[in-house]
Design an enzyme around this catalytic site. Structure first.
Site, short mmCIF file in Angstrom:
data_model
loop_
_atom_site.label_atom_id
_atom_site.label_comp_id
_atom_site.label_asym_id
_atom_site.label_seq_id
_atom_site.Cartn_x
_atom_site.Cartn_y
_atom_site.Cartn_z
N VAL A 1 1.96 3.24 4.78
CA VAL A 1 0.82 3.60 5.41
C VAL A 1 -0.25 2.34 5.53
CG1 VAL A 1 -1.48 5.06 5.39
CG2 VAL A 1 1.01 5.92 4.77
N LYS A 2 -0.92 1.89 6.62
CA LYS A 2 -1.64 0.95 6.51
C LYS A 2 -3.06 1.43 6.77
CE LYS A 2 -2.87 -2.77 10.06
NZ LYS A 2 -2.28 -3.57 11.32
N THR A 3 -4.02 1.01 5.98
CA THR A 3 -5.37 1.60 6.18
C THR A 3 -6.46 0.31 5.83
OG1 THR A 3 -6.91 3.28 5.31
CG2 THR A 3 -5.67 2.23 3.80
N ASP B 1 -1.81 -6.53 5.81
CA ASP B 1 -1.35 -6.69 7.18
C ASP B 1 -2.46 -7.33 7.79
OD1 ASP B 1 0.04 -6.65 9.53
OD2 ASP B 1 -0.10 -4.60 9.85
#
Length: 295
Positions: free
Chosen positions: A201-203, A250
């Site tokens: 998961v990217k947050t 990222d």
């Protein structure tokens, strides 16, 4: 409808991290060999972390500053990234096939920046992702938006296809301009993504309570760089993210819009993999910039 009256806020996020199965990527110990192998292309085995270089912005923004010529400006940076996040069109046209970086393909799309960005659809067939030797595919999840249900259904469909083919799925928590960016929202958005099957998961990082976001998500969280920040501020955000449980970053604009992208990428790597403090990493960036200018 679920009964939410009197629902207690989650509050116990303590305890040691649970590690089982001997695999270095959080939550993936029960996955098939092929999917684990793909995750290992993204997350380094010795640190369990990743530095992902994102340059998929053109799928809704067009040729933004720093991405005018990906073959000239971005391709030379790829060997120094653990993984790269991009579209299949850019991969086929602008990235040398000899790269060792883990490939994370943008799998959702539809509207441009001129329209409602939450109105997305799945825009990549999993067979093409396999054909391109992708380690993972990425899809936006718009929790709290008008198209929330469709975006979550898109994620679930992509996870089903990913499990069939052994390709990881990265759920990207999208935040609308009217949404509150706090730990409570990101706990909700990241947990939903993981519960629906996302392998990563990217947050976004938040200064208060971010450790509860990483603790309550059963898969690795990587932090988005977001808008361009001064280099020291971006390095500080990366450092705090790692110290508070993130498995990597990222970053896009904070690298390719830097005055010295290669130096910034090297400094970010030092923070993520060597836990170098922000001030030391910033000095590394400045030394790299000075050496580039001298040469």
């Amino acid at each position: 409808m679920a009964d939410t009256d009197g629902l207690l806020d989650a509050r116990d996020f303590g305890g040691a991290a649970s590690v089982t199965g001997g695999f270095h990527v959080k939550g993936a110990q029960a996955q098939d060999w092929g999917l684990q192998n793909r995750l290992a292309r993204i997350f380094k085995a010795d640190t369990g972390r990743t530095v992902m270089l994102a340059f998929d912005h053109g799928y809704f923004l067009g040729p933004m500053a720093g991405l005018e010529r990906i073959d000239v400006n971005i391709a030379p940076l790829v060997p120094d990234a653990d993984a790269i996040m991009l579209t299949r069109g850019v991969l086929r046209t602008s990235i040398p096939p000899a790269t060792d970086a883990g490939i994370v393909l943008r799998a959702s799309g539809g509207p441009s920046v001129l329209r409602d960005l939450s109105d997305e659809h799945i825009a990549l067939d999993m067979e093409d992702a396999v054909r391109l030797n992708a380690a993972a595919v990425a899809i936006q999840v718009f929790v709290g938006s008008e198209n929330e249900s469709r975006s979550i259904a898109n994620l679930a469909a992509l996870v089903d296809a990913g499990q069939r083919h052994g390709v990881a799925v990265l759920g990207v928590t999208a935040v609308g301009k009217d949404m509150v960016r706090d730990a409570r929202y990101f706990r909700l958005a990241t947990r939903i993504s993981a519960e629906m099957g996302a392998h990563i998961v990217k947050t976004y990082y938040v200064e208060e309570g971010f450790e509860t976001v990483t603790a309550s998500c059963p898969v690795p969280i990587i932090v988005a760089g977001g808008k361009k920040l001064p280099e020291l501020d971006a390095l500080t955000m990366a450092y705090r993210s790692i110290q508070e449980g993130a498995a990597g970053v990222d970053m896009g604009r904070n690298i390719f819009q830097s005055e010295n992208p290669a130096g910034m990428l090297a400094a970010i790597r030092a923070v993520v993999h060597d836990e170098v403090k922000p001030e030391e990493a910033y000095q590394l960036f400045k030394d790299h910039s000075a050496a580039s200018t001298a040469s």
